[in-house]
Design a protein around this motif. Structure first.
Motif, PDB file in Angstrom:
ATOM      1  N   GLY A 112       0.787  -1.220   0.000  1.00 16.86           N
ATOM      2  CA  GLY A 112       0.000   0.000   0.000  1.00 16.86           C
ATOM      3  C   GLY A 112       0.824   1.279   0.000  1.00 16.86           C
ATOM      4  N   LEU A 113       2.146   1.144  -0.030  1.00 17.79           N
ATOM      5  CA  LEU A 113       3.013   2.323   0.048  1.00 17.79           C
ATOM      6  C   LEU A 113       2.770   3.278  -1.111  1.00 17.79           C
ATOM      7  N   ALA A 114       2.717   2.755  -2.322  1.00 18.85           N
ATOM      8  CA  ALA A 114       2.532   3.624  -3.487  1.00 18.85           C
ATOM      9  C   ALA A 114       1.213   4.394  -3.401  1.00 18.85           C
ATOM     10  N   ASP A 115       0.154   3.705  -3.021  1.00 13.67           N
ATOM     11  CA  ASP A 115      -1.147   4.378  -2.906  1.00 13.67           C
ATOM     12  C   ASP A 115      -1.115   5.469  -1.841  1.00 13.67           C
ATOM     13  N   ASN A 116      -0.522   5.149  -0.685  1.00 13.86           N
ATOM     14  CA  ASN A 116      -0.450   6.135   0.393  1.00 13.86           C
ATOM     15  C   ASN A 116       0.358   7.357  -0.015  1.00 13.86           C
ATOM     16  N   LEU A 117       1.521   7.128  -0.591  1.00 16.26           N
ATOM     17  CA  LEU A 117       2.371   8.258  -0.946  1.00 16.26           C
ATOM     18  C   LEU A 117       1.814   9.049  -2.121  1.00 16.26           C
ATOM     19  N   THR A 118       1.105   8.394  -3.002  1.00 12.15           N
ATOM     20  CA  THR A 118       0.421   9.119  -4.077  1.00 12.15           C
ATOM     21  C   THR A 118      -0.597  10.080  -3.469  1.00 12.15           C
ATOM     22  N   TRP A 119      -1.278   9.631  -2.428  1.00 12.29           N
ATOM     23  CA  TRP A 119      -2.235  10.506  -1.748  1.00 12.29           C
ATOM     24  C   TRP A 119      -1.514  11.673  -1.079  1.00 12.29           C
ATOM     25  N   TRP A 120      -0.376  11.382  -0.427  1.00 14.07           N
ATOM     26  CA  TRP A 120       0.381  12.460   0.216  1.00 14.07           C
ATOM     27  C   TRP A 120       0.685  13.560  -0.802  1.00 14.07           C
ATOM     28  N   LYS A 121       0.994  13.174  -2.027  1.00 11.60           N
ATOM     29  CA  LYS A 121       1.410  14.126  -3.061  1.00 11.60           C
ATOM     30  C   LYS A 121       0.257  15.009  -3.554  1.00 11.60           C
ATOM     31  N   LYS A 122      -0.985  14.643  -3.212  1.00  7.57           N
ATOM     32  CA  LYS A 122      -2.109  15.459  -3.667  1.00  7.57           C
ATOM     33  C   LYS A 122      -3.079  15.866  -2.550  1.00  7.57           C
ATOM     34  N   ASP A 123      -2.867  15.391  -1.345  1.00  6.23           N
ATOM     35  CA  ASP A 123      -3.757  15.708  -0.230  1.00  6.23           C
ATOM     36  C   ASP A 123      -3.791  17.224  -0.011  1.00  6.23           C
ATOM     37  N   PRO A 124      -4.957  17.848  -0.121  1.00  3.69           N
ATOM     38  CA  PRO A 124      -5.039  19.303   0.057  1.00  3.69           C
ATOM     39  C   PRO A 124      -4.621  19.759   1.456  1.00  3.69           C
ATOM     40  N   ASP A 125      -4.727  18.885   2.455  1.00  9.61           N
ATOM     41  CA  ASP A 125      -4.312  19.250   3.811  1.00  9.61           C
ATOM     42  C   ASP A 125      -2.822  19.582   3.881  1.00  9.61           C
ATOM     43  N   LEU A 126      -2.033  19.029   2.992  1.00  9.20           N
ATOM     44  CA  LEU A 126      -0.584  19.223   3.019  1.00  9.20           C
ATOM     45  C   LEU A 126      -0.098  20.273   2.013  1.00  9.20           C
TER      46      LEU A 126
ATOM     47  N   ASP B 174       9.314  11.168  -2.786  1.00 10.54           N
ATOM     48  CA  ASP B 174       9.470  10.846  -4.213  1.00 10.54           C
ATOM     49  C   ASP B 174      10.310   9.589  -4.415  1.00 10.54           C
ATOM     50  N   ARG B 175      11.403   9.453  -3.660  1.00  7.91           N
ATOM     51  CA  ARG B 175      12.254   8.258  -3.775  1.00  7.91           C
ATOM     52  C   ARG B 175      11.509   7.000  -3.345  1.00  7.91           C
ATOM     53  N   ALA B 176      10.793   7.096  -2.230  1.00  8.41           N
ATOM     54  CA  ALA B 176      10.037   5.942  -1.736  1.00  8.41           C
ATOM     55  C   ALA B 176       8.920   5.563  -2.699  1.00  8.41           C
ATOM     56  N   LEU B 177       8.276   6.553  -3.269  1.00 11.01           N
ATOM     57  CA  LEU B 177       7.201   6.297  -4.228  1.00 11.01           C
ATOM     58  C   LEU B 177       7.757   5.634  -5.486  1.00 11.01           C
ATOM     59  N   ALA B 178       8.874   6.120  -5.990  1.00  9.20           N
ATOM     60  CA  ALA B 178       9.497   5.519  -7.177  1.00  9.20           C
ATOM     61  C   ALA B 178       9.904   4.083  -6.895  1.00  9.20           C
ATOM     62  N   ALA B 179      10.461   3.824  -5.722  1.00  2.75           N
ATOM     63  CA  ALA B 179      10.871   2.458  -5.363  1.00  2.75           C
ATOM     64  C   ALA B 179       9.656   1.550  -5.234  1.00  2.75           C
ATOM     65  N   ALA B 180       8.595   2.049  -4.652  1.00  2.53           N
ATOM     66  CA  ALA B 180       7.374   1.250  -4.487  1.00  2.53           C
ATOM     67  C   ALA B 180       6.757   0.911  -5.843  1.00  2.53           C
ATOM     68  N   ARG B 181       6.752   1.877  -6.738  1.00  3.00           N
ATOM     69  CA  ARG B 181       6.211   1.624  -8.083  1.00  3.00           C
ATOM     70  C   ARG B 181       7.071   0.638  -8.843  1.00  3.00           C
ATOM     71  N   ALA B 182       8.393   0.758  -8.719  1.00  2.71           N
ATOM     72  CA  ALA B 182       9.302  -0.174  -9.394  1.00  2.71           C
ATOM     73  C   ALA B 182       9.120  -1.587  -8.855  1.00  2.71           C
ATOM     74  N   ALA B 183       8.961  -1.719  -7.549  1.00  3.28           N
ATOM     75  CA  ALA B 183       8.768  -3.037  -6.939  1.00  3.28           C
ATOM     76  C   ALA B 183       7.446  -3.659  -7.386  1.00  3.28           C
ATOM     77  N   ALA B 184       6.441  -2.821  -7.581  1.00  4.93           N
ATOM     78  CA  ALA B 184       5.123  -3.327  -8.009  1.00  4.93           C
ATOM     79  C   ALA B 184       5.162  -3.861  -9.437  1.00  4.93           C
ATOM     80  N   LYS B 185       6.084  -3.354 -10.249  1.00 12.29           N
ATOM     81  CA  LYS B 185       6.193  -3.791 -11.658  1.00 12.29           C
ATOM     82  C   LYS B 185       6.892  -5.129 -11.788  1.00 12.29           C
ATOM     83  N   LYS B 186       7.608  -5.543 -10.749  1.00 15.06           N
ATOM     84  CA  LYS B 186       8.373  -6.797 -10.820  1.00 15.06           C
ATOM     85  C   LYS B 186       7.488  -7.997 -10.725  1.00 15.06           C
TER      86      LYS B 186
END
Length: 140
Positions: free
Chosen positions: A88-102, A128-140
């Motif tokens: 769930g890391l990618a989904d969570n961090l994707t939300w962080w990147k657009k959450d209006p609260d932040l 950004d680094r964690a999100l990129a790593a999470a997305r890369a891991a999901a593609k494997k």
């Protein structure tokens, strides 16, 4: 509130009433009473505390820097904990990147006091680094 879980309920109510500083303070009290409350990533209390603190800071009161500092601390801790779980890391961090609260500490970094900018840039670079790593891991 009689215990940490009741404090969380109060914090959520205070957030809903736009009483962000009180909400963040109450989340912090719950965490201090029972640290495991903040560690429950599924519930997201530490993240919600950070959002409350960020919104409290956005009001521009005298304690704004203190609230941004608490938000930064909570987000760093939440990111570190979430990176250990990965699911769930990618989904969570994707939300962080657009959450209006932040938005005030993400999209308007140039409006923050100079001493705080680098710390926030560092957090968002880590996200950004964690999100990129999470997305890369999901593609494997």
């Amino acid at each position: 509130p009689r215990d940490a879980l009741e404090r969380i309920v109060f914090a959520e109510i205070l957030y809903a009433k736009s009483r962000y500083a009180e909400s963040a303070r109450t989340y912090g009290e719950a965490d201090a009473e029972v640290p495991a409350v903040a560690e429950d990533l599924a519930e997201g209390h530490r993240y919600n505390a950070a959002c409350s603190a960020t919104l409290a800071a956005a009001r521009g009161d005298a304690d704004a820097a203190e609230w941004r500092g608490r938000a930064l601390e909570w987000l760093r801790a939440d990111l570190a904990a979430r990176e250990k779980v990965a699911s769930g890391l990618a989904d969570n961090l994707t939300w962080w990147k657009k959450d209006p609260d932040l938005a005030a500490v993400r999209d308007r970094l140039d409006q923050l006091p100079e001493p705080e900018r680098e710390a926030w840039r560092s957090l968002w670079a880590a996200v950004d680094r964690a999100l990129a790593a999470a997305r890369a891991a999901a593609k494997k």
